[in-house]
Design an enzyme around this catalytic site. Structure first.
Site, PDB file in Angstrom:
ATOM      1  N   ASP A   1     -13.524  -1.034  14.699  1.00 16.89           N
ATOM      2  CA  ASP A   1     -13.543  -1.262  13.249  1.00 16.89           C
ATOM      3  C   ASP A   1     -12.837  -0.101  12.546  1.00 16.89           C
ATOM      4  O   ASP A   1     -12.779   1.009  13.084  1.00 16.89           O
ATOM      5  CB  ASP A   1     -14.998  -1.263  12.740  1.00 16.89           C
ATOM      6  CG  ASP A   1     -15.686  -2.617  12.925  1.00 16.89           C
ATOM      7  OD1 ASP A   1     -15.040  -3.569  13.402  1.00 16.89           O
ATOM      8  OD2 ASP A   1     -16.879  -2.701  12.589  1.00 16.89           O
ATOM      9  N   MET A   2     -12.353  -0.363  11.332  1.00 20.04           N
ATOM     10  CA  MET A   2     -11.760   0.745  10.568  1.00 20.04           C
ATOM     11  C   MET A   2     -12.725   1.131   9.451  1.00 20.04           C
ATOM     12  O   MET A   2     -13.222   0.282   8.725  1.00 20.04           O
ATOM     13  CB  MET A   2     -10.410   0.330   9.987  1.00 20.04           C
ATOM     14  CG  MET A   2      -9.588   1.495   9.500  1.00 20.04           C
ATOM     15  SD  MET A   2      -9.289   2.764  10.769  1.00 20.04           S
ATOM     16  CE  MET A   2      -7.939   2.028  11.680  1.00 20.04           C
TER      17      MET A   2
ATOM     18  N   GLN B   1      -6.207  -2.066   7.073  1.00 19.60           N
ATOM     19  CA  GLN B   1      -6.732  -2.487   5.763  1.00 19.60           C
ATOM     20  C   GLN B   1      -5.593  -2.581   4.740  1.00 19.60           C
ATOM     21  O   GLN B   1      -4.875  -1.592   4.523  1.00 19.60           O
ATOM     22  CB  GLN B   1      -7.751  -1.449   5.283  1.00 19.60           C
ATOM     23  CG  GLN B   1      -8.967  -1.315   6.191  1.00 19.60           C
ATOM     24  CD  GLN B   1      -9.572   0.085   6.163  1.00 19.60           C
ATOM     25  OE1 GLN B   1      -8.849   1.077   6.158  1.00 19.60           O
ATOM     26  NE2 GLN B   1     -10.893   0.162   6.174  1.00 19.60           N
TER      27      GLN B   1
ATOM     28  N   ARG C   1      -6.796  -6.745  13.823  1.00 20.72           N
ATOM     29  CA  ARG C   1      -7.518  -7.514  12.807  1.00 20.72           C
ATOM     30  C   ARG C   1      -7.037  -7.002  11.447  1.00 20.72           C
ATOM     31  O   ARG C   1      -7.107  -5.803  11.179  1.00 20.72           O
ATOM     32  CB  ARG C   1      -9.016  -7.278  12.955  1.00 20.72           C
ATOM     33  CG  ARG C   1      -9.843  -7.970  11.873  1.00 20.72           C
ATOM     34  CD  ARG C   1     -11.238  -7.373  11.764  1.00 20.72           C
ATOM     35  NE  ARG C   1     -11.988  -7.481  12.994  1.00 20.72           N
ATOM     36  CZ  ARG C   1     -13.031  -6.679  13.268  1.00 20.72           C
ATOM     37  NH1 ARG C   1     -13.421  -5.752  12.424  1.00 20.72           N
ATOM     38  NH2 ARG C   1     -13.689  -6.827  14.397  1.00 20.72           N
TER      39      ARG C   1
ATOM     40  N   LYS D   1      -8.792  -6.768   4.075  1.00 19.78           N
ATOM     41  CA  LYS D   1      -8.382  -6.171   2.793  1.00 19.78           C
ATOM     42  C   LYS D   1      -8.955  -4.763   2.661  1.00 19.78           C
ATOM     43  O   LYS D   1      -8.344  -3.888   2.068  1.00 19.78           O
ATOM     44  CB  LYS D   1      -8.834  -7.056   1.633  1.00 19.78           C
ATOM     45  CG  LYS D   1      -8.103  -8.396   1.604  1.00 19.78           C
ATOM     46  CD  LYS D   1      -8.406  -9.189   0.352  1.00 19.78           C
ATOM     47  CE  LYS D   1      -7.817 -10.582   0.456  1.00 19.78           C
ATOM     48  NZ  LYS D   1      -8.188 -11.421  -0.707  1.00 19.78           N
TER      49      LYS D   1
ATOM     50  N   THR E   1     -10.280 -12.896   6.763  1.00 16.91           N
ATOM     51  CA  THR E   1     -10.444 -13.047   5.315  1.00 16.91           C
ATOM     52  C   THR E   1     -11.152 -14.362   5.017  1.00 16.91           C
ATOM     53  O   THR E   1     -11.123 -15.289   5.826  1.00 16.91           O
ATOM     54  CB  THR E   1      -9.075 -13.030   4.589  1.00 16.91           C
ATOM     55  OG1 THR E   1      -9.285 -13.113   3.180  1.00 16.91           O
ATOM     56  CG2 THR E   1      -8.171 -14.178   5.023  1.00 16.91           C
TER      57      THR E   1
ATOM     58  N   ARG F   1     -22.388  -3.479   1.181  1.00 18.62           N
ATOM     59  CA  ARG F   1     -20.928  -3.703   1.109  1.00 18.62           C
ATOM     60  C   ARG F   1     -20.638  -5.190   0.866  1.00 18.62           C
ATOM     61  O   ARG F   1     -19.725  -5.536   0.130  1.00 18.62           O
ATOM     62  CB  ARG F   1     -20.229  -3.231   2.390  1.00 18.62           C
ATOM     63  CG  ARG F   1     -20.085  -1.715   2.476  1.00 18.62           C
ATOM     64  CD  ARG F   1     -18.986  -1.310   3.445  1.00 18.62           C
ATOM     65  NE  ARG F   1     -19.264  -1.705   4.806  1.00 18.62           N
ATOM     66  CZ  ARG F   1     -20.063  -1.032   5.643  1.00 18.62           C
ATOM     67  NH1 ARG F   1     -20.655   0.075   5.231  1.00 18.62           N
ATOM     68  NH2 ARG F   1     -20.257  -1.451   6.870  1.00 18.62           N
TER      69      ARG F   1
ATOM     70  N   GLU G   1     -18.826  -7.144  -2.658  1.00 19.04           N
ATOM     71  CA  GLU G   1     -17.530  -7.797  -2.526  1.00 19.04           C
ATOM     72  C   GLU G   1     -17.238  -8.845  -3.598  1.00 19.04           C
ATOM     73  O   GLU G   1     -16.093  -9.110  -3.906  1.00 19.04           O
ATOM     74  CB  GLU G   1     -17.389  -8.424  -1.125  1.00 19.04           C
ATOM     75  CG  GLU G   1     -16.719  -7.468  -0.175  1.00 19.04           C
ATOM     76  CD  GLU G   1     -17.086  -7.721   1.280  1.00 19.04           C
ATOM     77  OE1 GLU G   1     -16.690  -6.899   2.102  1.00 19.04           O
ATOM     78  OE2 GLU G   1     -17.770  -8.708   1.582  1.00 19.04           O
TER      79      GLU G   1
END
Ligand SMILES: Cc1cc2nc3c(=O)[nH]c(=O)nc-3n(C[C@H](O)[C@H](O)[C@H](O)COP(=O)(O)OP(=O)(O)OC[C@H]3O[C@@H](n4cnc5c(N)ncnc54)[C@H](O)[C@@H]3O)c2cc1C
Length: 310
Positions: free
Chosen positions: A135-136, A166, A187, A190, A229, A291, A295
């Site tokens: 994951d970032m 991202q 992956r 956004k 997304t 989080r 959104e």
């Protein structure tokens, strides 16, 4: 711009310990929409349910307050247990990890602990034909994460490990170019963190335009692309792009989060597209949950309504 204001406001409010207390005491029903379970049997049950609709799963063990090397090793061990149990129950061990949860930035025995633990996890997942996505997280971790990703692809190959870019970050197009020699599995998202305007686009239109550029360039370069997304317009555009550029359906997949646009997930699977749902689980669900709430403004209404119902 308004999106950013909303996101900041929600993250500030939900960061208040009193709000957290209320959510923990009275919000279980709401939390369940986004967090499948607090334990491994629960998340595997959720994965099997999705499988019945032809949808794959990304298993994500949530971590919080993981600080000491011992806690990082323990967390890595829990992910290894998850992989074992998934394999034993016939669920593909496709997991997502945050390198910071397994020790990124901590040197133990002369090596970065995050890298050491990521190797243990990727080795185990590969043994069972699984996959690990790194994951970032927020922008200060991007350089190190991409450098470690490069090392890990060198050791295990691009079919065993992938990572995330991202589109809200100015740098991501260049990062994508710089990784091309690895033919990486990426992956595209956004971006979910609160980033300063010195490093990230603030207008949704810019984030969306950059998202399309990232996806299209990655697909055209012949790389496996995870289109992560819930944005229906972008999804339609990607389908069209793949069609006119002869990009086969086994070179990309749509990915969404558990609890969001289940209708769309099922629909895409029925149309014959690869679809995978990211299922987060574990007792440390609070930051992930906030989080998700941040959104979209619709979620604030959903929270308030739920809280009023008790
Ligand atoms: C599989 C997956 C993995 C991810 N991994 C990472 C990661 O490693 N790092 C990272 O920074 N971010 C990650 N994200 C989160 C991502 O960055 C976005 O924050 C999130 O996906 C919302 O953006 P969107 O693309 O859906 O578009 P948006 O423009 O935000 O939303 C489009 C539409 O989707 C629906 N929607 C979106 N979010 C929600 C929600 N929470 N609740 C209800 N409806 C919603 C709404 O209808 C909205 O109008 C991941 C997302 C997915 C799907």
């Amino acid at each position: 711009m308004l999106d950013q204001v909303y996101r900041k406001a929600v993250l500030t409010v939900t960061g208040n310990p009193n709000v957290e207390k209320i959510v923990r005491a009275r919000g279980k029903g709401l939390v369940k929409r986004f967090v499948a379970s607090e334990d491994i049997p629960g998340v595997l049950r959720a994965a099997k349910e999705l499988e019945q609709d032809g949808i794959g799963a990304i298993l994500d063990q949530l971590g919080e307050f993981i600080d000491s090397p011992e806690q990082c090793n323990e967390f890595a061990q829990q992910v290894l247990d998850l992989i074992e149990q998934a394999h034993a129950q016939g669920v593909e061990p496709y997991v997502s990890i945050k390198l910071s949860s397994v020790g990124q930035g901590k040197t133990v025995n002369g090596e970065d602990l995050g890298l050491t633990n990521a190797r243990r996890i990727i080795r185990k997942a590969s043994e069972y034909g699984g996959f690990v996505c790194l994951d970032m997280e927020d922008h200060p971790l991007v350089d190190l994460t991409l450098a470690q990703f490069r090392t890990l692809v060198g050791e295990f190959g691009n079919k065993a490990v992938g990572t995330v870019l991202q589109s809200y970050l100015f740098r991501s197009l260049k990062d994508r170019d710089s990784l091309d020699d690895l033919q990486p599995n990426i992956r595209m998202v956004k971006g979910a963190y609160l980033e300063p305007e010195t490093v990230a686009y603030k207008d949704k239109a810019d984030v969306d335009a950059n998202y399309r550029r990232l996806v299209y360039q990655h697909m055209k370069a012949g790389n496996y692309t995870n289109v992560a997304t819930h944005d229906e317009k972008i999804i339609d555009d990607v389908k069209h792009f793949a069609l006119i550029h002869d990009i086969p359906r086994d070179q990309f997949e749509f990915q969404m989060l558990y609890g969001i646009r289940r209708d769309l997930q099922k629909d895409l699977a029925l149309q014959g597209y690869r679809v995978r749902t990211y299922i987060a689980y574990g007792p440390a669900w609070y930051p992930y949950f906030t989080r998700r709430i941040a959104e979209t403004p619709r979620n604030a209404l959903f929270i308030v309504k739920g809280m009023l119902k008790g």
